[in-house]
Write a protein that holds these residues in place. Structure first.
Motif, PDB file in Angstrom:
ATOM      1  N   TYR A 211       0.851  -1.185   0.000  1.00  0.00           N
ATOM      2  CA  TYR A 211       0.000   0.000   0.000  1.00  0.00           C
ATOM      3  C   TYR A 211       0.891   1.240   0.000  1.00  0.00           C
ATOM      4  O   TYR A 211       1.730   1.415   0.892  1.00  0.00           O
ATOM      5  CB  TYR A 211      -0.921  -0.013   1.219  1.00  0.00           C
ATOM      6  CG  TYR A 211      -1.833  -1.220   1.239  1.00  0.00           C
ATOM      7  CD1 TYR A 211      -3.120  -1.153   0.713  1.00  0.00           C
ATOM      8  CD2 TYR A 211      -1.396  -2.444   1.746  1.00  0.00           C
ATOM      9  CE1 TYR A 211      -3.955  -2.264   0.710  1.00  0.00           C
ATOM     10  CE2 TYR A 211      -2.215  -3.555   1.743  1.00  0.00           C
ATOM     11  CZ  TYR A 211      -3.492  -3.463   1.219  1.00  0.00           C
ATOM     12  OH  TYR A 211      -4.313  -4.580   1.204  1.00  0.00           O
ATOM     13  N   TYR A 212       0.689   2.062  -1.013  1.00  0.00           N
ATOM     14  CA  TYR A 212       1.495   3.262  -1.209  1.00  0.00           C
ATOM     15  C   TYR A 212       0.741   4.451  -0.623  1.00  0.00           C
ATOM     16  O   TYR A 212      -0.359   4.790  -1.074  1.00  0.00           O
ATOM     17  CB  TYR A 212       1.772   3.439  -2.698  1.00  0.00           C
ATOM     18  CG  TYR A 212       2.349   4.777  -3.115  1.00  0.00           C
ATOM     19  CD1 TYR A 212       3.199   5.506  -2.283  1.00  0.00           C
ATOM     20  CD2 TYR A 212       2.057   5.304  -4.379  1.00  0.00           C
ATOM     21  CE1 TYR A 212       3.719   6.711  -2.688  1.00  0.00           C
ATOM     22  CE2 TYR A 212       2.575   6.514  -4.793  1.00  0.00           C
ATOM     23  CZ  TYR A 212       3.403   7.217  -3.933  1.00  0.00           C
ATOM     24  OH  TYR A 212       3.921   8.420  -4.323  1.00  0.00           O
ATOM     25  N   ILE A 213       1.346   5.100   0.371  1.00  0.00           N
ATOM     26  CA  ILE A 213       0.697   6.191   1.093  1.00  0.00           C
ATOM     27  C   ILE A 213       1.521   7.461   0.983  1.00  0.00           C
ATOM     28  O   ILE A 213       2.754   7.437   1.130  1.00  0.00           O
ATOM     29  CB  ILE A 213       0.505   5.817   2.576  1.00  0.00           C
ATOM     30  CG1 ILE A 213      -0.502   4.676   2.698  1.00  0.00           C
ATOM     31  CG2 ILE A 213       0.058   7.016   3.396  1.00  0.00           C
ATOM     32  CD1 ILE A 213      -0.692   4.181   4.108  1.00  0.00           C
ATOM     33  N   ASP A 214       0.863   8.553   0.715  1.00  0.00           N
ATOM     34  CA  ASP A 214       1.493   9.869   0.711  1.00  0.00           C
ATOM     35  C   ASP A 214       1.460  10.398   2.135  1.00  0.00           C
ATOM     36  O   ASP A 214       0.388  10.681   2.679  1.00  0.00           O
ATOM     37  CB  ASP A 214       0.735  10.802  -0.236  1.00  0.00           C
ATOM     38  CG  ASP A 214       1.416  12.151  -0.372  1.00  0.00           C
ATOM     39  OD1 ASP A 214       2.611  12.248  -0.039  1.00  0.00           O
ATOM     40  OD2 ASP A 214       0.756  13.110  -0.795  1.00  0.00           O
ATOM     41  N   GLY A 215       2.643  10.512   2.750  1.00  0.00           N
ATOM     42  CA  GLY A 215       2.724  10.963   4.130  1.00  0.00           C
ATOM     43  C   GLY A 215       3.650  10.069   4.938  1.00  0.00           C
ATOM     44  O   GLY A 215       4.161   9.066   4.444  1.00  0.00           O
ATOM     45  N   LYS A 216       3.858  10.422   6.188  1.00  0.00           N
ATOM     46  CA  LYS A 216       4.757   9.665   7.054  1.00  0.00           C
ATOM     47  C   LYS A 216       3.956   8.778   7.996  1.00  0.00           C
ATOM     48  O   LYS A 216       3.036   9.236   8.673  1.00  0.00           O
ATOM     49  CB  LYS A 216       5.660  10.614   7.845  1.00  0.00           C
ATOM     50  CG  LYS A 216       6.645  11.372   6.965  1.00  0.00           C
ATOM     51  CD  LYS A 216       7.632  12.168   7.771  1.00  0.00           C
ATOM     52  CE  LYS A 216       8.656  12.849   6.862  1.00  0.00           C
ATOM     53  NZ  LYS A 216       9.662  13.612   7.631  1.00  0.00           N
ATOM     54  N   VAL A 217       4.343   7.508   8.026  1.00  0.00           N
ATOM     55  CA  VAL A 217       3.681   6.519   8.876  1.00  0.00           C
ATOM     56  C   VAL A 217       4.684   6.052   9.923  1.00  0.00           C
ATOM     57  O   VAL A 217       5.833   5.734   9.579  1.00  0.00           O
ATOM     58  CB  VAL A 217       3.185   5.318   8.043  1.00  0.00           C
ATOM     59  CG1 VAL A 217       2.559   4.260   8.940  1.00  0.00           C
ATOM     60  CG2 VAL A 217       2.195   5.787   6.979  1.00  0.00           C
ATOM     61  N   PRO A 218       4.312   6.013  11.201  1.00  0.00           N
ATOM     62  CA  PRO A 218       5.251   5.581  12.248  1.00  0.00           C
ATOM     63  C   PRO A 218       5.792   4.181  11.992  1.00  0.00           C
ATOM     64  O   PRO A 218       5.088   3.314  11.485  1.00  0.00           O
ATOM     65  CB  PRO A 218       4.398   5.613  13.522  1.00  0.00           C
ATOM     66  CG  PRO A 218       3.266   6.533  13.206  1.00  0.00           C
ATOM     67  CD  PRO A 218       2.996   6.364  11.749  1.00  0.00           C
ATOM     68  N   ALA A 219       7.047   3.957  12.371  1.00  0.00           N
ATOM     69  CA  ALA A 219       7.675   2.637  12.217  1.00  0.00           C
ATOM     70  C   ALA A 219       7.313   1.786  13.424  1.00  0.00           C
ATOM     71  O   ALA A 219       8.148   1.455  14.260  1.00  0.00           O
ATOM     72  CB  ALA A 219       9.183   2.782  12.093  1.00  0.00           C
TER      73      ALA A 219
ATOM     74  N   ALA B 123      -7.915   7.137   6.911  1.00  0.00           N
ATOM     75  CA  ALA B 123      -9.072   8.009   7.170  1.00  0.00           C
ATOM     76  C   ALA B 123      -8.991   8.640   8.554  1.00  0.00           C
ATOM     77  O   ALA B 123      -9.348   9.816   8.741  1.00  0.00           O
ATOM     78  CB  ALA B 123     -10.364   7.207   7.028  1.00  0.00           C
ATOM     79  N   ALA B 124      -8.521   7.880   9.538  1.00  0.00           N
ATOM     80  CA  ALA B 124      -8.440   8.379  10.903  1.00  0.00           C
ATOM     81  C   ALA B 124      -7.356   9.421  11.072  1.00  0.00           C
ATOM     82  O   ALA B 124      -7.465  10.322  11.915  1.00  0.00           O
ATOM     83  CB  ALA B 124      -8.201   7.217  11.866  1.00  0.00           C
ATOM     84  N   ASP B 125      -6.310   9.328  10.291  1.00  0.00           N
ATOM     85  CA  ASP B 125      -5.193  10.260  10.418  1.00  0.00           C
ATOM     86  C   ASP B 125      -5.537  11.632   9.853  1.00  0.00           C
ATOM     87  O   ASP B 125      -5.236  12.660  10.456  1.00  0.00           O
ATOM     88  CB  ASP B 125      -3.945   9.707   9.716  1.00  0.00           C
ATOM     89  CG  ASP B 125      -2.746  10.608   9.867  1.00  0.00           C
ATOM     90  OD1 ASP B 125      -2.616  11.560   9.069  1.00  0.00           O
ATOM     91  OD2 ASP B 125      -1.938  10.367  10.785  1.00  0.00           O
ATOM     92  N   GLY B 126      -6.138  11.662   8.698  1.00  0.00           N
ATOM     93  CA  GLY B 126      -6.535  12.935   8.101  1.00  0.00           C
ATOM     94  C   GLY B 126      -5.465  13.580   7.242  1.00  0.00           C
ATOM     95  O   GLY B 126      -5.778  14.287   6.287  1.00  0.00           O
TER      96      GLY B 126
END
Length: 282
Positions: free
Chosen positions: A21-29, A65-68
């Motif tokens: 899944y390719y996401i624009d933004g930073k996701v915690p490790a 969706a929850a992150d915004g």
């Protein structure tokens, strides 16, 4: 994250399929962020690639969706063998045999063997620059004792493990990608080299000043420029640099000569990738 030795059955490939899944933004490790089937997060600046070994559409969509502030840009499915580029057969380079744990009959210690689980990280040894670095290491280690090695941009940890197998008692492996570091740590355990090799998360340029007999960097040109320009680089007795295209190689070679470095052997693979050994006279 690469599975630990206890979690991997010999002769069993760790994943059959990958769901990415390719996401624009930073996701915690955070390895516990998405529950079962979550392999890890490959973060590239402001883009994240989440890897699962099972479909996770609902979990990822709910998280975004929850992150915004995140955007789910795309999703991919592929067999694991397609991701790593092949069935990953054993190969030999630089006096070492490299093979995945699932093709090993056991994990008995062998000084000429490296067990390498690439996980979903680049660095399975199939790339020409990796193999050229292994050949370069064979030359460097045959010429003199190398007690301390630092591998900057370690990926799966293959070159760091090779340094330990060839005699380095202290090896530091560094990568700025957390998933790569976790994978390298798993491979350190596979090879029972916890007493010799340490993998840490960080920027290569922040570690170039650490004392070492040999610096190995198979890394992007933009990072390489910073490493060569750093004062700590001048204190390295020997170095192996790779991952450079022809024009990049020429500029780095000019920089090295201006610093007073002695250029040793050079390799060109596929007419594209350049590798060199070098040293500073004591």
């Amino acid at each position: 994250m690469a599975p630990s030795r206890d979690a991997v059955e010999l002769n069993v490939m760790p994943y059959e399929n990958l769901y990415i899944y390719y996401i624009d933004g930073k996701v915690p490790a955070d390895r516990g962020l998405f529950g079962s089937g979550f392999i890890g997060n490959w973060q590239e600046e402001n883009s994240a690639f989440l890897f699962f070994n099972e479909p996770a559409d609902e979990r990822v969509e709910s998280f975004v969706a929850a992150d915004g502030g995140l955007i789910l840009k795309d999703r991919f499915f592929m067999p694991y063998t397609e991701w790593i580029g092949s069935e990953m057969p054993p190969f030999s380079a630089g006096g070492l045999c490299v093979l995945p744990p699932w093709l090993a009959e056991d994990e008995t210690y062998d000084p000429n063997r490296i067990l390498l689980d690439p996980g979903v990280v680049f660095g399975s040894g199939t790339h020409a620059t990796t193999r050229d670095c292994l050949y370069a290491m064979e030359i460097v280690f045959s010429g003199s004792a190398v007690s301390r090695t630092i591998d900057l941009g370690c990926g799966t940890g293959l070159l760091a493990l090779a340094a330990a197998r060839k005699g380095s008692r202290y090896v530091l492996a560094v990568d700025n990608n957390y998933l790569a570091v976790e994978t390298a740590r798993g491979n350190i355990v596979h090879n029972r080299l916890e007493d010799r090799v340490l993998a840490v998360h960080g920027c290569a340029e922040d570690f170039v000043g650490i004392e070492a007999d040999l610096l190995v960097a198979n890394i992007h040109y933009e990072v390489m420029k910073k490493l060569v320009a750093a004062p700590g680089f001048l204190r390295k007795k020997r170095f192996i640099l790779s991952g450079l295209l022809r024009s990049q190689f020429s500029r780095i070679e000019d920089d090295l000569r201006q610093l007073g470095a002695v250029i040793g052997q050079k390799w060109v693979s596929d007419g594209v990738w350049h590798t060199l050994t070098g040293a500073f006279e004591e």
